[in-house]
Motif scaffolding. Sequence first.
Motif, PDB file in Angstrom:
ATOM      1  N   MET A  65       8.244  70.623 -10.203  1.00  0.00           N
ATOM      2  CA  MET A  65       9.811  70.222  -9.821  1.00  0.00           C
ATOM      3  C   MET A  65      10.455  70.809  -8.537  1.00  0.00           C
ATOM      4  N   GLU A  66       9.943  72.006  -8.011  1.00  0.00           N
ATOM      5  CA  GLU A  66      10.334  72.537  -6.757  1.00  0.00           C
ATOM      6  C   GLU A  66       9.782  71.675  -5.712  1.00  0.00           C
ATOM      7  N   GLY A  67       8.623  71.153  -5.662  1.00  0.00           N
ATOM      8  CA  GLY A  67       8.190  69.980  -4.803  1.00  0.00           C
ATOM      9  C   GLY A  67       8.941  68.922  -4.704  1.00  0.00           C
ATOM     10  N   LEU A  68       9.372  68.400  -5.873  1.00  0.00           N
ATOM     11  CA  LEU A  68      10.196  67.029  -6.114  1.00  0.00           C
ATOM     12  C   LEU A  68      11.508  67.449  -5.227  1.00  0.00           C
ATOM     13  N   GLU A  69      12.031  68.528  -5.812  1.00  0.00           N
ATOM     14  CA  GLU A  69      13.355  68.847  -5.029  1.00  0.00           C
ATOM     15  C   GLU A  69      13.467  68.718  -3.562  1.00  0.00           C
ATOM     16  N   LYS A  70      12.397  69.532  -3.065  1.00  0.00           N
ATOM     17  CA  LYS A  70      12.384  69.638  -1.655  1.00  0.00           C
ATOM     18  C   LYS A  70      12.137  68.108  -0.953  1.00  0.00           C
ATOM     19  N   TYR A  71      11.045  67.563  -1.590  1.00  0.00           N
ATOM     20  CA  TYR A  71      10.786  66.073  -1.150  1.00  0.00           C
ATOM     21  C   TYR A  71      12.102  65.165  -1.055  1.00  0.00           C
ATOM     22  N   VAL A  72      12.972  65.139  -2.221  1.00  0.00           N
ATOM     23  CA  VAL A  72      14.099  64.293  -2.521  1.00  0.00           C
ATOM     24  C   VAL A  72      15.064  64.397  -1.425  1.00  0.00           C
ATOM     25  N   MET A  73      15.493  65.997  -1.494  1.00  0.00           N
ATOM     26  CA  MET A  73      16.746  66.214  -0.819  1.00  0.00           C
ATOM     27  C   MET A  73      16.614  66.205   0.823  1.00  0.00           C
ATOM     28  N   THR A  74      15.378  66.525   1.086  1.00  0.00           N
ATOM     29  CA  THR A  74      14.931  66.425   2.692  1.00  0.00           C
ATOM     30  C   THR A  74      15.016  64.907   3.140  1.00  0.00           C
ATOM     31  N   LYS A  75      14.553  64.046   2.299  1.00  0.00           N
ATOM     32  CA  LYS A  75      15.038  62.507   2.390  1.00  0.00           C
ATOM     33  C   LYS A  75      16.262  62.154   2.683  1.00  0.00           C
ATOM     34  N   LEU A  76      17.201  62.953   1.802  1.00  0.00           N
ATOM     35  CA  LEU A  76      18.492  62.337   1.542  1.00  0.00           C
ATOM     36  C   LEU A  76      19.415  63.428   2.216  1.00  0.00           C
ATOM     37  N   PHE A  77      19.033  64.194   3.050  1.00  0.00           N
ATOM     38  CA  PHE A  77      19.605  65.209   3.696  1.00  0.00           C
ATOM     39  C   PHE A  77      21.033  64.660   4.592  1.00  0.00           C
ATOM     40  N   SER A  78      20.615  63.793   5.343  1.00  0.00           N
ATOM     41  CA  SER A  78      21.653  63.309   6.391  1.00  0.00           C
ATOM     42  C   SER A  78      22.730  62.782   5.553  1.00  0.00           C
ATOM     43  N   ARG A  79      22.454  62.099   4.289  1.00  0.00           N
ATOM     44  CA  ARG A  79      23.305  61.501   3.266  1.00  0.00           C
ATOM     45  C   ARG A  79      24.314  62.357   2.493  1.00  0.00           C
ATOM     46  N   THR A  80      23.733  63.639   2.272  1.00  0.00           N
ATOM     47  CA  THR A  80      24.283  64.356   1.317  1.00  0.00           C
ATOM     48  C   THR A  80      24.960  65.761   2.096  1.00  0.00           C
ATOM     49  N   PHE A  81      24.618  66.042   3.170  1.00  0.00           N
ATOM     50  CA  PHE A  81      25.124  67.207   3.611  1.00  0.00           C
ATOM     51  C   PHE A  81      26.336  66.932   4.665  1.00  0.00           C
ATOM     52  N   ALA A  82      27.421  67.822   4.123  1.00  0.00           N
ATOM     53  CA  ALA A  82      28.510  67.548   4.843  1.00  0.00           C
ATOM     54  C   ALA A  82      28.830  66.140   5.026  1.00  0.00           C
ATOM     55  N   SER A  83      28.877  65.380   3.894  1.00  0.00           N
ATOM     56  CA  SER A  83      29.007  64.058   3.861  1.00  0.00           C
ATOM     57  C   SER A  83      30.529  63.308   3.751  1.00  0.00           C
ATOM     58  N   THR A  84      31.291  64.303   3.909  1.00  0.00           N
ATOM     59  CA  THR A  84      32.794  63.853   4.052  1.00  0.00           C
ATOM     60  C   THR A  84      33.520  64.324   5.112  1.00  0.00           C
ATOM     61  N   SER A  85      34.559  63.817   5.427  1.00  0.00           N
ATOM     62  CA  SER A  85      35.608  64.449   6.709  1.00  0.00           C
ATOM     63  C   SER A  85      36.089  65.423   5.979  1.00  0.00           C
ATOM     64  N   GLU A  86      36.437  65.818   4.875  1.00  0.00           N
ATOM     65  CA  GLU A  86      37.239  66.959   4.224  1.00  0.00           C
ATOM     66  C   GLU A  86      36.066  68.300   4.521  1.00  0.00           C
ATOM     67  N   ASP A  87      34.920  67.979   4.124  1.00  0.00           N
ATOM     68  CA  ASP A  87      34.087  68.936   4.450  1.00  0.00           C
ATOM     69  C   ASP A  87      33.814  69.456   6.089  1.00  0.00           C
ATOM     70  N   VAL A  88      33.776  68.611   6.691  1.00  0.00           N
ATOM     71  CA  VAL A  88      33.524  68.771   8.234  1.00  0.00           C
ATOM     72  C   VAL A  88      34.776  69.571   8.646  1.00  0.00           C
ATOM     73  N   LYS A  89      36.080  69.189   7.929  1.00  0.00           N
ATOM     74  CA  LYS A  89      37.410  69.929   8.449  1.00  0.00           C
ATOM     75  C   LYS A  89      37.418  71.462   7.951  1.00  0.00           C
ATOM     76  N   ILE A  90      36.767  71.654   6.679  1.00  0.00           N
ATOM     77  CA  ILE A  90      36.748  73.056   6.144  1.00  0.00           C
ATOM     78  C   ILE A  90      35.794  73.866   7.141  1.00  0.00           C
ATOM     79  N   ASP A  91      34.609  73.224   7.425  1.00  0.00           N
ATOM     80  CA  ASP A  91      33.590  73.930   8.439  1.00  0.00           C
ATOM     81  C   ASP A  91      34.311  74.278   9.545  1.00  0.00           C
ATOM     82  N   GLN A  92      34.865  73.245  10.104  1.00  0.00           N
ATOM     83  CA  GLN A  92      35.533  73.742  11.813  1.00  0.00           C
ATOM     84  C   GLN A  92      36.627  74.805  11.547  1.00  0.00           C
ATOM     85  N   GLU A  93      37.305  74.756  10.135  1.00  0.00           N
ATOM     86  CA  GLU A  93      38.558  75.763  10.319  1.00  0.00           C
ATOM     87  C   GLU A  93      37.725  77.165  10.080  1.00  0.00           C
TER      88      GLU A  93
END
Length: 447
Positions: free
Chosen positions: A88-116
């Motif tokens: 399961m650890e291997g599966l989590e790493k594989y799936v989330m690495t593939k989906l990283f650009s789609r799931t990390f800081a995926s909204t403008s609200e997240d980007v805004k809070i990061d910048q703040e």
Amino acid sequence: MDTSSSSSASAAAPSAVTFYDFLDRMRNPASLDLVRSIKSFIVSFSFNNANPENDGKRVQEFFTTMESAIKDHPLWANATIEDIESAMEGLEKYVMTKLFSRTFASTSEDVKIDQEISEKICLLQTFLRPEHLDIPTFLQNEASWLLAEKELQKINALKAPREKVLCIMNCCRIINNLLLNASISENVELGGADDFLPVLIYIIIKARFPCPILKFLSGVCWLPANPPQLHSNIKFIQLYRRQAMLVSEAAYYFTNLVSAKTFILDLNAKSLSMEETEFEKSMQAARLANKVTLIEESTTSNGIKTLGEQGHPVIKSERHDVTRIEASAMSNDRKSLEEQRGVGPSQRIYGNNTITSGELQTPKISGGGYGYPFMEAEASRLTTGDVEKLLSVYKDVVRKYTNLCRAVRHVSVPMTVAPIPHFEGNNSSFKQPATKTSASTDSKRGE
């Protein structure tokens, strides 16, 4: 220190073994049904618009479904609980690495809070001291703090939720060891959140994400810029780390990181051991310094091509342009004077590279035409006439150092991570990469 380093290394080794063992099993023809399920989920997930809360639920449900499928699969017949967890650890790493650009800081609200948060940290870095957070002197261990900072700095280079959690845990373990050692040496009781949290907050504020790499080209300092993404990292772990694994020690340290983020975001004079007037003055001075820096960056970067490593163009971030410190003014002044007199910047202060005070004489220093007339001087042979020259040297050094510090506050370097293995061919088999990911290598080094 040794304890934290060994724990980091030991945590990294099982991670690498777990992941590559998972890939080996997925290449087995008997795993074709599992491979198709994983591939189908990644493709369908990527087509939907970002909605963090729903996305998190979908991923968690997929992990639950796959865990049941793996337990019932012939490849894991008679497998132990540890074997299933490793898969399961291997599966989590594989799936989330593939989906990283789609799931990390995926909204403008997240980007805004990061910048703040990033902007708040940049201001606090200029004046915040340990005593403002009531950190006792015996806990002010710069060596331990630096180790903790370096562990935390790795978090933006990693894509798997578990590996990000390990960065947080390694950082917090170093702090915990510091508290333990201090309690023994000072014969006091430490280790509670009241002692732990202020140190973690101070380390987060003082840490750079990641450590800046300076490149000096033609006498000009070029610096890439990218803000830390504290909020997005926390949210990514909350949504996509398997909930069953975010418990015990990991949960405790992660909760402290969340509290630290909230504290920094809401921080004001009442949060610190500091007079409100002093706090406001310090914040205003920091804002003014940042504004001056941004004006200098804007002025000096106009019309100048920016280059990154190996001469490739650098993509500018939304928040800051690639910084060049006093490029136009310093470069133009130097060129005009060198053309006229063949001298370096230090000679503009002294007129030549040889200073004589009685019998005091310092030879020229080769390399770029820079002269430092008091490098070989002896205090007993200085005269009152040298005071003015020394003051000029001091001002010149402080001016350059201040400009450099202003720029470094906005620095980060994009860190390259080797691509994760991917599905390939008609039989949807897994392809193992030629080399291990830098994420695993970085974790192995463990400060």
